[in-house]
Scaffold this active site. Structure first.
Site, mmCIF file in Angstrom:
data_model
loop_
_atom_site.group_PDB
_atom_site.id
_atom_site.type_symbol
_atom_site.label_atom_id
_atom_site.label_comp_id
_atom_site.label_asym_id
_atom_site.label_seq_id
_atom_site.Cartn_x
_atom_site.Cartn_y
_atom_site.Cartn_z
ATOM 1 N N GLY A 130 67.330 26.311 14.065
ATOM 2 C CA GLY A 130 67.968 27.100 15.133
ATOM 3 C C GLY A 130 68.507 28.412 14.601
ATOM 4 N N GLY A 137 70.872 30.417 13.203
ATOM 5 C CA GLY A 137 72.134 30.196 12.520
ATOM 6 C C GLY A 137 72.924 31.471 12.313
ATOM 7 C CE LYS A 194 67.203 38.041 10.270
ATOM 8 N NZ LYS A 194 65.813 38.339 9.894
ATOM 9 C CG ASP A 231 77.751 34.118 5.802
ATOM 10 O OD1 ASP A 231 76.601 34.072 6.287
ATOM 11 O OD2 ASP A 231 78.097 34.951 4.946
ATOM 12 N N GLY A 232 76.570 32.863 8.958
ATOM 13 C CA GLY A 232 76.163 33.566 10.170
ATOM 14 C C GLY A 232 76.035 35.068 9.992
ATOM 15 N NE ARG A 241 64.622 39.023 14.948
ATOM 16 C CZ ARG A 241 64.499 37.983 14.127
ATOM 17 N NH1 ARG A 241 63.909 38.116 12.951
ATOM 18 N NH2 ARG A 241 64.994 36.811 14.448
ATOM 19 C CG ASP A 293 61.630 28.144 10.172
ATOM 20 O OD1 ASP A 293 60.857 27.565 9.405
ATOM 21 O OD2 ASP A 293 62.574 28.843 9.777
ATOM 22 C CG ASN A 294 60.564 32.206 9.015
ATOM 23 O OD1 ASN A 294 61.495 32.118 9.814
ATOM 24 N ND2 ASN A 294 60.722 32.084 7.718
ATOM 25 C CG ASP A 326 62.588 35.009 11.156
ATOM 26 O OD1 ASP A 326 63.021 35.791 12.041
ATOM 27 O OD2 ASP A 326 62.940 33.825 11.081
HETATM 28 P P1 AMP Z 1 65.308 32.256 7.409
HETATM 29 O O1 AMP Z 1 65.025 31.881 5.999
HETATM 30 O O2 AMP Z 1 66.046 33.547 7.558
HETATM 31 O O3 AMP Z 1 64.092 32.205 8.279
HETATM 32 O O4 AMP Z 1 66.319 31.169 7.965
HETATM 33 C C1 AMP Z 1 66.095 29.780 7.966
HETATM 34 C C2 AMP Z 1 67.204 29.097 8.710
HETATM 35 O O5 AMP Z 1 68.448 29.324 8.044
HETATM 36 C C3 AMP Z 1 67.408 29.595 10.132
HETATM 37 O O6 AMP Z 1 67.825 28.488 10.899
HETATM 38 C C4 AMP Z 1 68.501 30.599 9.979
HETATM 39 O O7 AMP Z 1 69.204 30.814 11.172
HETATM 40 C C5 AMP Z 1 69.381 29.959 8.911
HETATM 41 N N1 AMP Z 1 70.180 30.939 8.168
HETATM 42 C C6 AMP Z 1 69.727 31.847 7.273
HETATM 43 N N2 AMP Z 1 70.748 32.588 6.778
HETATM 44 C C7 AMP Z 1 71.873 32.146 7.371
HETATM 45 C C8 AMP Z 1 73.266 32.501 7.284
HETATM 46 N N3 AMP Z 1 73.695 33.464 6.479
HETATM 47 N N4 AMP Z 1 74.122 31.819 8.063
HETATM 48 C C9 AMP Z 1 73.702 30.845 8.881
HETATM 49 N N5 AMP Z 1 72.423 30.462 9.003
HETATM 50 C C10 AMP Z 1 71.508 31.095 8.267
HETATM 51 MG MG MG Z 2 63.590 32.359 10.011
#
Ligand code: AMP
Ligand code: MG
Length: 491
Positions: free
Chosen positions: A88, A90, A111, A123-124, A174, A250-251, A260
């Site tokens: 999801g 995050g 983002k 940390d979002g 984005r 997911d990407n 992504d």
């Molecule tokens: P990504 O590698 O950016 O495609 O992210 C994979 C998953 O990790 C997704 O569910 C993102 O929302 C979550 N995610 C990545 N970085 C963070 C972050 N700093 N805080 C919270 N969730 C994250």
């Molecule tokens: Mg992703």
């Protein structure tokens, strides 16, 4: 001032388990560092409003515009081959959808705008470096004519985020034709929620594959459509030397856009086994593996759709396999016709595939720069001198042998050298976002608060097929000491 966006929020109208309603988390001192004005206008948004203090607050998630219905989308995904039933958004929040000047629905998503129920231990937030990288690379991809999410804005938050060190925080706005991923289908399929899969499929068809709605078998047509677009997309990546870096399901976007941008990179010298991502230790997502991985991801999508295909499971599998079987041909057709265009061929003959492959093999063996080899090949087609191309090969004689066959093949076509030169220049870019340039831009912004290099790089990359003599140095490969060997997610 209240700021109104002409939002229409169709995803937020789907059942409650498709997302979590969550507002962005306000930040201390937002400051706009970049607004993509032409894109704002295209989206029907007022660039003056967006660049006002209120606009910066919206783009930083400090203020929610009128008409928004902010949500974090639910999805699952295979990460490096391992299934995670709940990922999801995050650290991303979908503000809403607008209809652009072409009549296309576009998601507007922040983002790095703070935690959501899907954040797990994260940390979002996003750090400035990855935000600038995504901004640069996605806009470069757009200028190269490759389907991609776009970047509307970047803001710094005035807060620091903890990574290996403390880094300046930033938010990227984005824009995507949607954020539906293969992993979004997997989220419902993993829960045995066939109704959810069906509702998502109907939404995706209405949004991205409207012709599938009137097909005899709409869900089969949906899979066919995604297969076709992913085949084209990955061919497009290979033809410009792009390595996504994290092709997890997911990407992987249902619309067929590049999405992504993490530890992505363009290769300098041609090497099919090239990997830049620091987390891709096994080389799963190496340059030349990308077609095969796209098909693997599409197979995961097909598995989700099986219950919609037929109640007879064997029949459903057979039908899915048939559609997936079309990927190889679609990819090969797109890739080979792209390669023929890159070497300046207007027609197709037996032996062309081997001719081009022999060039690629010689490039790999001689560490020839991918982008420059093809760009200069276009010049060689015009001036009958090979000096500038052969100089890119460790052993220039390796090019000479090939060039004899190439010139013979071109002589069999009626087009003039001028026509060929023009055609080659329109498919072989002079400028790509080279790693060392992206890195230099990030360092200037982080260390000196200097965004001039960022602006200059963006303006060069906006016209990748034009020579731009005053910026010729941007076409150069890195010096050995400038070479960037690894890129990082930076999440
Ligand atoms: P990504 O590698 O950016 O495609 O992210 C994979 C998953 O990790 C997704 O569910 C993102 O929302 C979550 N995610 C990545 N970085 C963070 C972050 N700093 N805080 C919270 N969730 C994250
Ligand atoms: Mg992703």
């Amino acid at each position: 001032m209240t700021v109104h966006f002409p939002f229409q929020n169709t995803y937020a109208a789907l059942p409650a388990n498709f997302f979590a309603r969550v507002a962005p988390t306000p930040v201390a001192a937002p400051r706009l560092i970049k607004l993509n004005r032409p894109l704002a206008i295209h989206l029907g948004l007022d660039p003056e409003v967006l660049s006002s203090p209120e606009g910066a607050e919206i783009l930083a998630g400090k203020r929610v515009p009128d008409g928004a219905d902010p949500i974090a989308m639910a999805y699952a995904g295979h990460q490096f081959g391992h299934f995670v039933p709940q990922l999801g958004d995050g650290r991303a929040i979908l503000l809403g959808e607008v209809i652009d000047a072409d009549g296309v629905r576009r998601d507007i998503q922040l983002k790095g705008s703070g935690p959501t129920p899907f954040s797990r231990r994260g940390d979002g937030r996003a750090a400035l470096g990855p935000v600038l990288r995504e901004y640069i690379v996605s806009e470069a991809m757009f200028a190269l004519g490759i389907p991609t999410t776009r970047s509307l804005a970047a803001v710094i938050t005035g807060e620091r985020v903890q990574r290996e060190t403390m880094l300046p925080g930033a938010v990227l706005t984005r824009v995507a034709s949607s954020h539906i991923r293969v992993g979004t289908f997997q989220f419902f399929a993993a829960r045995g929620d066939t109704d959810g899969v069906r509702q998502l499929a109907d939404h995706a068809i209405a949004r991205h594959y409207p012709e599938a709605a009137s097909a005899m078998r709409p869900y089969h047509a949906l899979l066919e459509g995604v297969v076709a677009r992913q085949a084209d997309l990955v061919a497009g990546w290979l033809l410009v030397g792009f390595i996504h870096g994290v092709m997890n399901t997911d990407n992987s976007s249902i619309s067929g856009e590049t999405i992504d941008y993490g530890p992505c990179a363009f290769m300098d010298h041609y090497d099919p086994a090239q990997v830049f991502s620091s987390i891709d230790e096994m080389g799963r997502y190496a340059y030349a593996n990308q077609p095969q991985i796209a098909l693997w991801n599409l197979t995961r999508l097909a598995e989700c759709l099986l219950p919609l295909f037929s109640d007879d499971k064997d029949k459903a599998i057979e039908q899915a396999q048939f559609i997936l079987g079309e990927f190889a041909e679609k990819f090969t057709t797109a890739y080979q016709s792209g390669l023929r265009a890159k070497v300046g061929l207007f027609s197709q003959r037996d032996g062309d595939e081997a001719l081009v492959q022999d060039l690629l093999d010689a490039m790999a063996k001689n560490q020839a720069d991918f982008t420059l080899t093809f760009r200069r090949l276009g010049d060689a087609a015009l001036v009958a001198s090979d000096d500038s191309v052969r100089a890119l090969f460790l052993d220039p004689a390796a090019f000479d042998e090939w060039a004899v066959r190439w010139r013979q093949r071109m002589a069999a076509e009626p087009q003039s050298a001028t026509e060929r030169h023009a055609a080659m220049r329109s498919v072989n870019p002079a400028f790509i976002p080279r790693n060392h340039r992206v890195e230099a831009v990030i360092q200037a912004a982080m260390k000196n608060n200097d965004y001039a290099p960022f602006e200059e790089l963006l303006s060069v990359l906006a016209k990748p097929f034009e020579d731009q003599p005053e910026f010729a140095a941007y076409a150069d490969p890195p010096q050995p000491e400038q070479r960037v060997l690894q890129t990082f997610c930076g999440t």
